[in-house]
Scaffold this motif. Structure first.
Motif, PDB file in Angstrom:
ATOM      1  N   ILE A 186       0.753  -1.427  -0.378  1.00 57.38           N
ATOM      2  CA  ILE A 186      -0.113  -0.068  -0.245  1.00 57.38           C
ATOM      3  C   ILE A 186       1.032   1.471  -0.097  1.00 57.38           C
ATOM      4  CG2 ILE A 186      -1.779  -0.530   1.136  1.00 57.38           C
ATOM      5  CD1 ILE A 186      -0.678   0.518   3.535  1.00 57.38           C
ATOM      6  N   LYS A 187       0.324   2.011  -0.982  1.00 60.28           N
ATOM      7  CA  LYS A 187       1.035   3.562  -0.594  1.00 60.28           C
ATOM      8  C   LYS A 187       0.496   4.344   0.948  1.00 60.28           C
ATOM      9  CE  LYS A 187       1.870   4.033  -5.367  1.00 60.28           C
ATOM     10  NZ  LYS A 187       2.158   4.905  -6.648  1.00 60.28           N
ATOM     11  N   VAL A 188       1.784   4.838   1.338  1.00 63.14           N
ATOM     12  CA  VAL A 188       0.544   6.501   2.737  1.00 63.14           C
ATOM     13  C   VAL A 188       0.792   7.620   2.462  1.00 63.14           C
ATOM     14  CG1 VAL A 188       1.460   4.266   4.445  1.00 63.14           C
ATOM     15  CG2 VAL A 188       3.481   5.529   3.584  1.00 63.14           C
ATOM     16  N   LYS A 189       0.687   8.609   2.767  1.00 63.92           N
ATOM     17  CA  LYS A 189       0.845   9.720   2.276  1.00 63.92           C
ATOM     18  C   LYS A 189       1.447  10.557   3.074  1.00 63.92           C
ATOM     19  CE  LYS A 189      -4.118  10.481   2.290  1.00 63.92           C
ATOM     20  NZ  LYS A 189      -5.497  11.101   2.329  1.00 63.92           N
ATOM     21  N   ASP A 190       2.216   9.927   4.660  1.00 63.43           N
ATOM     22  CA  ASP A 190       3.695  10.776   5.221  1.00 63.43           C
ATOM     23  C   ASP A 190       4.235   9.556   6.200  1.00 63.43           C
ATOM     24  OD1 ASP A 190       1.902  10.341   7.554  1.00 63.43           O
ATOM     25  OD2 ASP A 190       0.422  12.647   6.071  1.00 63.43           O
ATOM     26  N   VAL A 191       4.808   9.702   6.460  1.00 64.68           N
ATOM     27  CA  VAL A 191       5.824   9.331   7.872  1.00 64.68           C
ATOM     28  C   VAL A 191       4.976   8.758   8.830  1.00 64.68           C
ATOM     29  CG1 VAL A 191       7.937   9.558   9.696  1.00 64.68           C
ATOM     30  CG2 VAL A 191       8.218  10.111   7.443  1.00 64.68           C
ATOM     31  N   ASP A 192       4.088   9.763   9.567  1.00 64.09           N
ATOM     32  CA  ASP A 192       3.089   9.536  10.745  1.00 64.09           C
ATOM     33  C   ASP A 192       2.108   8.191  10.233  1.00 64.09           C
ATOM     34  OD1 ASP A 192       3.762  11.350  12.217  1.00 64.09           O
ATOM     35  OD2 ASP A 192       2.803  12.738  11.113  1.00 64.09           O
ATOM     36  N   GLU A 193       1.698   8.063   9.505  1.00 66.13           N
ATOM     37  CA  GLU A 193       0.618   7.440   8.537  1.00 66.13           C
ATOM     38  C   GLU A 193       2.020   5.828   8.589  1.00 66.13           C
ATOM     39  OE1 GLU A 193      -1.766   5.294   5.039  1.00 66.13           O
ATOM     40  OE2 GLU A 193      -1.000   7.675   5.221  1.00 66.13           O
ATOM     41  N   LEU A 194       3.393   6.000   7.739  1.00 65.08           N
ATOM     42  CA  LEU A 194       4.268   5.235   7.633  1.00 65.08           C
ATOM     43  C   LEU A 194       3.847   4.412   9.251  1.00 65.08           C
ATOM     44  CD1 LEU A 194       5.836   2.911   6.016  1.00 65.08           C
ATOM     45  CD2 LEU A 194       7.201   5.053   6.377  1.00 65.08           C
ATOM     46  N   VAL A 195       4.515   5.085  10.405  1.00 63.26           N
ATOM     47  CA  VAL A 195       4.432   5.007  11.700  1.00 63.26           C
ATOM     48  C   VAL A 195       2.979   4.010  11.733  1.00 63.26           C
ATOM     49  CG1 VAL A 195       5.235   5.143  14.041  1.00 63.26           C
ATOM     50  CG2 VAL A 195       6.751   6.349  11.749  1.00 63.26           C
ATOM     51  N   ALA A 196       1.648   4.953  11.322  1.00 64.62           N
ATOM     52  CA  ALA A 196       0.895   4.109  12.676  1.00 64.62           C
ATOM     53  C   ALA A 196       0.000   2.694  11.426  1.00 64.62           C
ATOM     54  CB  ALA A 196      -0.624   4.949  11.736  1.00 64.62           C
ATOM     55  N   LYS A 197       0.748   2.179  10.258  1.00 59.15           N
ATOM     56  CA  LYS A 197       0.724   1.477   9.906  1.00 59.15           C
ATOM     57  C   LYS A 197       1.947   0.267  10.473  1.00 59.15           C
ATOM     58  CE  LYS A 197      -2.287   2.499   6.967  1.00 59.15           C
ATOM     59  NZ  LYS A 197      -4.349   1.085   6.625  1.00 59.15           N
ATOM     60  N   ILE A 198       2.721   0.938  10.115  1.00 59.60           N
ATOM     61  CA  ILE A 198       4.053  -0.622  10.708  1.00 59.60           C
ATOM     62  C   ILE A 198       3.310  -0.495  12.478  1.00 59.60           C
ATOM     63  CG2 ILE A 198       6.211  -0.781  11.945  1.00 59.60           C
ATOM     64  CD1 ILE A 198       7.016   1.024   9.962  1.00 59.60           C
ATOM     65  N   LYS A 199       3.044  -0.177  13.428  1.00 60.86           N
ATOM     66  CA  LYS A 199       2.894  -0.181  14.370  1.00 60.86           C
ATOM     67  C   LYS A 199       1.506  -1.006  14.290  1.00 60.86           C
ATOM     68  CE  LYS A 199       3.597   3.745  17.026  1.00 60.86           C
ATOM     69  NZ  LYS A 199       3.188   4.821  18.069  1.00 60.86           N
ATOM     70  N   GLU A 200       0.177  -0.877  13.881  1.00 61.07           N
ATOM     71  CA  GLU A 200      -0.632  -2.334  13.056  1.00 61.07           C
ATOM     72  C   GLU A 200      -0.360  -3.789  13.571  1.00 61.07           C
ATOM     73  OE1 GLU A 200      -3.433  -1.211  10.012  1.00 61.07           O
ATOM     74  OE2 GLU A 200      -3.960   1.117  11.263  1.00 61.07           O
ATOM     75  N   LEU A 201       1.062  -3.896  13.057  1.00 60.74           N
ATOM     76  CA  LEU A 201       1.171  -4.421  12.044  1.00 60.74           C
ATOM     77  C   LEU A 201       1.734  -5.398  13.325  1.00 60.74           C
ATOM     78  CD1 LEU A 201       2.195  -4.275   8.250  1.00 60.74           C
ATOM     79  CD2 LEU A 201       0.193  -5.490   8.942  1.00 60.74           C
ATOM     80  N   ILE A 202       2.457  -4.612  14.345  1.00 63.07           N
ATOM     81  CA  ILE A 202       3.329  -5.062  15.533  1.00 63.07           C
ATOM     82  C   ILE A 202       2.204  -6.589  16.251  1.00 63.07           C
ATOM     83  CG2 ILE A 202       4.966  -4.741  17.058  1.00 63.07           C
ATOM     84  CD1 ILE A 202       6.162  -1.906  15.509  1.00 63.07           C
TER      85      ILE A 202
END
Length: 253
Positions: free
Chosen positions: A237-253
Motif C-alpha cells: 500500500i502507499k502511505v501519504k507521510d511518515v506519520d501514516e507509515l508509523v501507524a501502519k507499522i504499529k498495526e502490524l506489530i
C-alpha cells in the motif's frame, strides 16, 4: 605445456531456463511432460570454456570428453558438446530416475579414474535442483584441489590460475593439475551451435554405460514428501507521510 590436458566436462539436461517450472499434480516435483529441455546453462559455459582452452592451447589438449548422467534423451546435450569440438562423450544411463549429487559425484569419480582425466570443468550448479554440491563432492572424493565459481581461467604449463566470484568482489587462486573447476555466469558467453555442426555431431558415436558398470549404486537417500508454491504475497500500500507509515507499522506489530 609439459602435461597433456585430458578434460572432462559433465553436462545435464534440464528444463529450459526461459520457462517457468510448474508443480505436477502429485506435488512431488515439477511437471516434465510437454516442456522444452536444454543443456544446463552453467554446464554450457563449462563446455564453451573447455572448447576455448582446446583452441588456445593447440596440441596441448589430448582429449576433450563430455559425460551426462540421465535418460536416453540426455544424448541431446552431449551432441551440443560434440558440435563444439569435443572428441568423445559418454551417457551414463539412469533412465528417468533422479540422481542425487553424491551419486553423481561418485559416478564422475569413476569416469575420471577410468580415463585418467586431469581437469574437470563443470557448472557450479544445475538450475533444476540448485544443489551446488557436485563439484565440491567430486574434489573431496578425488582428493583434488578445487576452484569454484570461476569467472576467469588461465592455464600456464602445469598450473591453473582461476579468478573466483566471491561476495563483494573476486578472489584469485592458483593450483597445479589435477584440478576441479566449477563455472560461474561471467566466465564466458556460450556461442550458438550452427545446424551443420549439429548434424555432423549426430554422426559421432556416444558411449553408453550403466551406473553398475562403474560400480556405483544410484539408490536415492532422500524422498520428496511435498512440493508447493510459496504463499502469495499481499499487495503493498502507499502511505501519504511518515506519520501514516508509523501507524501502519504499529498495526502490524
Amino acid at each position: 605445456m609439459s602435461t597433456k590436458l585430458r578434460i572432462l566436462v559433465p553436462v545435464k539436461r534440464v528444463i529450459d531456463a526461459s520457462l517457468k517450472p510448474r508443480i505436477n499434480k502429485a506435488q512431488t516435483g515439477v511437471e516434465t511432460k510437454g516442456v522444452k529441455f536444454s543443456i544446463n546453462p552453467f554446464d554450457d559455459i563449462a563446455v564453451e570454456e573447455a572448447a576455448k582452452i582446446k583452441a588456445a592451447h593447440k596440441g596441448a589438449v589430448e582429449k576433450l570428453h563430455a559425460v551426462s548422467i540421465g535418460g536416453t534423451k540426455a544424448q541431446d546435450v552431449l551432441r551440443i558438446a560434440l558440435a563444439k569440438g569435443f572428441d568423445t562423450s559418454t551417457l551414463v544411463d539412469v533412465g528417468e530416475q533422479d540422481v542425487e549429487p553424491l551419486q553423481v559425484s561418485k559416478i564422475l569419480q569413476k569416469v575420471v579414474e577410468k580415463d585418467n582425466f586431469n581437469l574437470v570443468i563443470l557448472g557450479k550448479q544445475a538450475i533444476d535442483d540448485d544443489s551446488n554440491q557436485t563439484g565440491q563432492m567430486l574434489a573431496g572424493l578425488l582428493n583434488w584441489p578445487q576452484a569454484t565459481n570461476a569467472s576467469e581461467v588461465v592455464i600456464e604449463g602445469d598450473s591453473v590460475t582461476v579468478t573466483k566470484e566471491i561476495d563483494g568482489g573476486a578472489e584469485t587462486v592458483k593450483a597445479k593439475l589435477p584440478l576441479i573447476i566449477t563455472t560461474d555466469l561471467r566466465l564466458n558467453e556460450p556461442k550458438f551451435v550452427t545446424l551443420p555442426k549439429m548434424m555432423k555431431a549426430k554422426k559421432k558415436p556416444i558411449e553408453t554405460l550403466k551406473p553398475e558398470d562403474l560400480g556405483v549404486s544410484v539408490e536415492q537417500r532422500l524422498k520428496v514428501l511435498k512440493l508447493e508454491e510459496p504463499p502469495v504475497r499481499k499487495a503493498g500500500i502507499k502511505v501519504k507521510d511518515v506519520d501514516e507509515l508509523v501507524a501502519k507499522i504499529k498495526e502490524l506489530i
